[in-house]
Write a protein that holds these residues in place. Structure first.
Motif: not given
Length: 169
Positions: A127-144
């Motif tokens: 699991v992980l927590s992320t800020g709403a503005g961390m859009v590039a990171a969100h793409r990595i998480y979804e891609r993985t």
């Protein structure tokens, strides 16, 4: 790959701490900028390495082996796990130096954490927590393969909501 993922070494604590703090500051991710108390937590790699596992990305193109990214990995129920409970793992403080972005370093660090979690006996998810503005990171998480877990979203400080993601094994 033109980088290597490995455990941080004591002589690299300060370098990784500064890289992590700088990444969060430069990306506008600290609510109070240089006065944000979380900045010192981000910079304290020595403590994180004592109490969890810290991975770095070392630039293979650089003869000196410059550190260009890092992440903190923790088992659920340990001091560095914000939301992971026993039977889960968590990663935090994913950071890649601005000049090294776009090379797959962030994704490689995420995949290294996933591999470590899968290898833990009894670990069912990461699991992980992320800020709403961390859009590039969100793409990595979804891609993985991570999926949003809105029911676990939380607010560590007032007016600072964090989104959560998980990947089940």
């Amino acid at each position: 790959m033109d980088f290597t993922i490995r455990a941080v070494r004591p002589g690299e604590y300060e370098v990784l701490g500064e890289l992590t703090g700088r990444a969060y500051l430069d990306d506008g991710l600290l609510a109070y900028g240089t006065e944000d108390s979380y900045l010192e937590v981000l910079r304290d790699t020595a403590r994180r390495a004592r109490e969890s596992e810290v991975l770095v990305a070392e630039d293979a193109r650089d003869a000196a082996g410059r550190i260009v990214g890092g992440v903190t990995f923790a088992r659920g129920g340990t001091p560095w796990a914000d939301i992971a409970v026993p039977g889960e793992a968590e990663f935090r403080m994913l950071a890649v130096a601005r000049e090294a972005r776009g090379r797959g370093i962030g994704e490689a660090l995420v995949r290294a954490c996933v591999d470590r979690a899968r290898a833990l006996p009894g670990c069912a998810r990461i699991v992980l927590s992320t800020g709403a503005g961390m859009v590039a990171a969100h793409r990595i998480y979804e891609r993985t393969g991570f999926v949003r877990t809105q029911h676990r979203d939380w607010e560590p400080i007032p007016d600072h909501s964090l989104r959560t993601y998980s990947l089940d094994f």
